[in-house]
Design a protein around this motif. Structure first.
Motif, PDB file in Angstrom:
ATOM      1  N   SER A 181       0.676  -1.063  -0.035  1.00 45.34           N
ATOM      2  CA  SER A 181      -0.116  -0.184   0.005  1.00 45.34           C
ATOM      3  C   SER A 181       0.825   1.357  -0.034  1.00 45.34           C
TER       4      SER A 181
ATOM      5  N   TYR B   6      -7.423  -0.218   1.441  1.00 45.27           N
ATOM      6  CA  TYR B   6      -6.507  -0.786   2.451  1.00 45.27           C
ATOM      7  C   TYR B   6      -7.523  -0.874   3.879  1.00 45.27           C
TER       8      TYR B   6
ATOM      9  N   PHE C  45      -8.072  -2.351   7.777  1.00 45.75           N
ATOM     10  CA  PHE C  45      -7.314  -2.915   8.912  1.00 45.75           C
ATOM     11  C   PHE C  45      -8.146  -3.917   9.742  1.00 45.75           C
TER      12      PHE C  45
ATOM     13  N   GLU D 174      -8.954  -3.670  13.059  1.00 43.52           N
ATOM     14  CA  GLU D 174      -9.824  -2.963  13.606  1.00 43.52           C
ATOM     15  C   GLU D 174     -10.495  -2.134  12.480  1.00 43.52           C
TER      16      GLU D 174
ATOM     17  N   LEU E 290     -11.650   1.026  12.788  1.00 41.58           N
ATOM     18  CA  LEU E 290     -10.939   2.435  12.703  1.00 41.58           C
ATOM     19  C   LEU E 290     -11.759   3.368  12.096  1.00 41.58           C
TER      20      LEU E 290
ATOM     21  N   PHE F 197     -14.342   6.554  12.456  1.00 34.54           N
ATOM     22  CA  PHE F 197     -14.200   7.810  13.170  1.00 34.54           C
ATOM     23  C   PHE F 197     -15.310   7.955  14.001  1.00 34.54           C
ATOM     24  N   SER F 198     -15.058   8.021  15.304  1.00 33.47           N
ATOM     25  CA  SER F 198     -16.216   8.135  16.403  1.00 33.47           C
ATOM     26  C   SER F 198     -16.999   9.132  16.132  1.00 33.47           C
ATOM     27  N   TRP F 199     -16.429  10.564  15.728  1.00 37.66           N
ATOM     28  CA  TRP F 199     -16.893  11.593  15.677  1.00 37.66           C
ATOM     29  C   TRP F 199     -17.845  11.787  14.169  1.00 37.66           C
TER      30      TRP F 199
ATOM     31  N   GLY G 187     -14.438   8.307   2.752  1.00 33.80           N
ATOM     32  CA  GLY G 187     -13.815   7.689   1.704  1.00 33.80           C
ATOM     33  C   GLY G 187     -13.762   8.239   0.502  1.00 33.80           C
TER      34      GLY G 187
ATOM     35  N   TYR H  69     -24.136   6.416  15.174  1.00 32.39           N
ATOM     36  CA  TYR H  69     -22.489   6.806  15.560  1.00 32.39           C
ATOM     37  C   TYR H  69     -21.724   5.232  15.467  1.00 32.39           C
TER      38      TYR H  69
ATOM     39  N   ASP I 283     -19.943   4.177  17.580  1.00 28.57           N
ATOM     40  CA  ASP I 283     -19.887   3.295  18.905  1.00 28.57           C
ATOM     41  C   ASP I 283     -21.213   2.819  19.423  1.00 28.57           C
ATOM     42  N   SER I 284     -22.255   3.127  18.570  1.00 26.58           N
ATOM     43  CA  SER I 284     -23.642   2.273  18.761  1.00 26.58           C
ATOM     44  C   SER I 284     -23.644   1.068  18.191  1.00 26.58           C
ATOM     45  N   LEU I 285     -22.542   0.662  17.278  1.00 19.43           N
ATOM     46  CA  LEU I 285     -22.809  -0.614  16.500  1.00 19.43           C
ATOM     47  C   LEU I 285     -22.184  -1.719  16.992  1.00 19.43           C
TER      48      LEU I 285
ATOM     49  N   ARG J 255     -16.413   1.808   3.737  1.00 23.94           N
ATOM     50  CA  ARG J 255     -15.753   3.148   3.451  1.00 23.94           C
ATOM     51  C   ARG J 255     -14.409   2.620   2.792  1.00 23.94           C
TER      52      ARG J 255
ATOM     53  N   PHE K 296     -13.420   4.480  -0.861  1.00 20.21           N
ATOM     54  CA  PHE K 296     -12.137   5.290  -1.157  1.00 20.21           C
ATOM     55  C   PHE K 296     -11.541   4.682  -2.514  1.00 20.21           C
TER      56      PHE K 296
END
Ligand code: ADP
Ligand code: MG
Lengths: 246, 252
Positions: free
Chosen positions: A52, A78, A80, A82, A84, A86-88, A98, A129, A131-133, A145, A149
């Protein structure tokens, strides 16, 4: 059907204090799913970091569509282990990002992201958001995402490694559905033998560090594949063969 | 609501105990006034207190806003340029060793009796927690996310705008909360050496006239104002970073 080589890697090597990647050559055809299987810590993530463009190899050539590419950042989708996310940002905005990084204007990115979410059954979560998933849902969003991209070649680094078995097998089907609809080219790493066989057209087997390619196993199971297939005779045979090679 | 029940109960208990002690031992009012006397004094001098309250609040607000802008500027500078970080960091620490009470008369000497030296003091008191927290926020970003952004070919400016800035908002607000708590007291102290209006000057005058009950009344007002400032910041935070509170709720 004659397939064109989408990605070609020749004699790739990388050392830090010690040698990590040793003389790896591999080839991925258009619309193919290949997996790279190897023990933890053997260098799979490092290999993806080189492909990458995050890391620079000491030796070797990487060709995309037959052309050598030295600057490869932005040329792959690419993903990963986790999610990753964006929680905001809400799910929709995460997918939009993306497209935006790729260069689309906000309005256009929004339309495209909405389309993508609709197409792959996540539209009802657009305003959630991250964090609710649940973990599996997050990884689905992360996958979309990544595709938003760049969907020409996907690099998925142990994408389902942190999920439980049931969620994982539903994500396998999800990935296969996307792959079929969007005609993707996919390379993913795993240390799960069944996952490698279930998803791939071919499996590259890596050795312990320094990582070299031990063998490449062709998976001639028919598609579309279903979860029950893992109990078929052919599947079990392939599993045995892969274990013997590892 | 429940979480406030216990502290309120304890406060009432303390006030009651205080009132009892003062009454039983006949403590002189100018040494330690009882809570009822303090309330009474507050009610009688309410217009005076209100008159002095206004400039203190104005100084605190302007100073806090100034501190926010300066802090953002310094933190971004330190984040973008490693050399800047090396130069600025020791001065940041050094700035906290300055006793502001000693600085106040100096600033009055240089900038006169107006509002400017007071605002400067408030800024000096408030900027430190904001800078430190914001800078930590920039640096606390998950390295894997940075790797992800790099793999997408994002440049430093894009990484900053898309990741570091939003990711650092929770710690920015932590710093701002501390700064808001300091801001009122900073304004009060800044008035000690030269002002004709302000809670600080009222405090000094009341002390000199042995109006101890009024001193306590002013201290009470300062405490309440500081609490309001913190609550306001908390409210702004809840509106501007709802996702962060969502996360906290999930963890707890
Ligand atoms: N930047 C680096 N510097 C030194 N060693 C590294 C670096 N990145 C990875 N390694 C080493 O490379 C090896 C392979 O790591 P990795 O590619 O993450 O393995 P895998 O993904 O197969 O689990 C590990 O032993 C790790 O310590
Ligand atoms: Mg890895």
């Amino acid at each position: 059907m004659k397939s064109q080589s989408k990605l070609k890697i020749n004699n790739l090597s990388l050392s830090f204090e010690e040698e990590i990647i040793k003389n790896i050559s591999l080839e991925v055809n258009q619309e193919e799913i290949i997996s790279i299987i190897g023990p933890s810590g053997c260098g799979k993530s490092t290999l993806f970091n080189i492909i990458s463009g995050i890391l620079r190899q000491n030796k070797g050539v990487i060709k995309i569509d037959g052309i050598e590419e030295k600057k490869r950042q932005g040329k792959f989708g690419y993903m990963f282990q986790e999610p990753l996310l964006f929680s905001w940002l809400k799910v929709l905005e995460n997918v939009m990002l993306g497209y935006e990084i790729k260069g689309f204007k906000k309005e256009q990115a929004k339309l495209k992201a909405q389309d993508l979410l609709k197409k792959f059954n996540l539209f009802e979560y657009a305003n959630f958001y991250p964090d609710s998933l649940s973990g599996g849902m997050k990884q689905k969003v992360a996958l979309l995402r990544t595709i938003a991209f760049n969907s020409s070649i996907l690099l998925l680094d142990e994408p389902f490694g942190s999920l439980d078995a049931i969620t994982r097998s539903s994500l396998h089907l999800y990935l296969l559905e996307i792959w079929k609809k969007l005609k993707l080219t996919v390379i993913f790493t795993t240390h799960d033998i069944r996952e490698a066989i279930f998803l791939s057209d071919r499996v590259y087997i890596l050795s312990k560090k320094p990582a070299t390619i031990i063998d490449c196993l062709k998976i001639n199971l028919p598609r579309p594949r279903k979860t029950e297939d893992i109990t078929s005779k052919k599947f079990v045979e392939l599993e045995k063969k892969l274990i013997s090679l590892l | 609501m429940k979480q406030y029940l216990l502290p309120v109960f304890v406060s009432i208990l303390i006030l009651f105990f205080w009132q009892t002690i003062v009454t039983i031992f006949h403590i002189e009012q100018w040494i330690l006034p009882a809570p009822v006397q303090i309330l009474n004094s507050f009610w009688q001098s309410r217009s005076l207190i209100f008159y002095h309250l206004i400039p203190t609040i104005i100084e605190a607000i302007i100073g806090l806003i100034g501190a926010v802008f300066i802090s953002i500027f310094i933190a971004v500078l330190m984040e973008r340029f490693t050399t800047m970080r090396k130069i600025i960091y020791p001065f940041l620490i050094l700035s906290q060793t300055i006793p502001f009470i000693i600085l106040a008369p100096l600033l009055t000497l240089w900038f006169g009796f107006g509002i400017l030296p007071k605002i400067i003091i408030v800024i000096l008191v408030c900027f430190f927690p904001i800078v430190i927290n914001l800078f930590d926020g920039f640096h606390g970003v998950d390295p894997a996310v940075l790797r992800l952004m790099t793999s997408m070919g994002a440049n430093q400016r894009q990484i900053f705008k898309w990741v570091k800035l939003p990711a650092s908002l929770p710690s920015f607000f932590s710093g701002l909360r501390i700064a808001a708590a300091y801001s009122i007291l900073g304004a009060v102290v800044s008035e000690w050496t030269g002002a004709d209006r302000g809670l600080g000057i009222l405090l000094i005058r009341s002390t000199k006239s042995y109006l101890t009950d009024r001193v306590f009344a002013v201290i009470g007002i300062i405490t309440i104002l500081s609490m309001i400032a913190v609550l306001l910041v908390e409210m702004i935070a809840r509106i501007s970073i709802p996702w962060h509170y969502y996360k906290l709720k999930k963890i707890s």
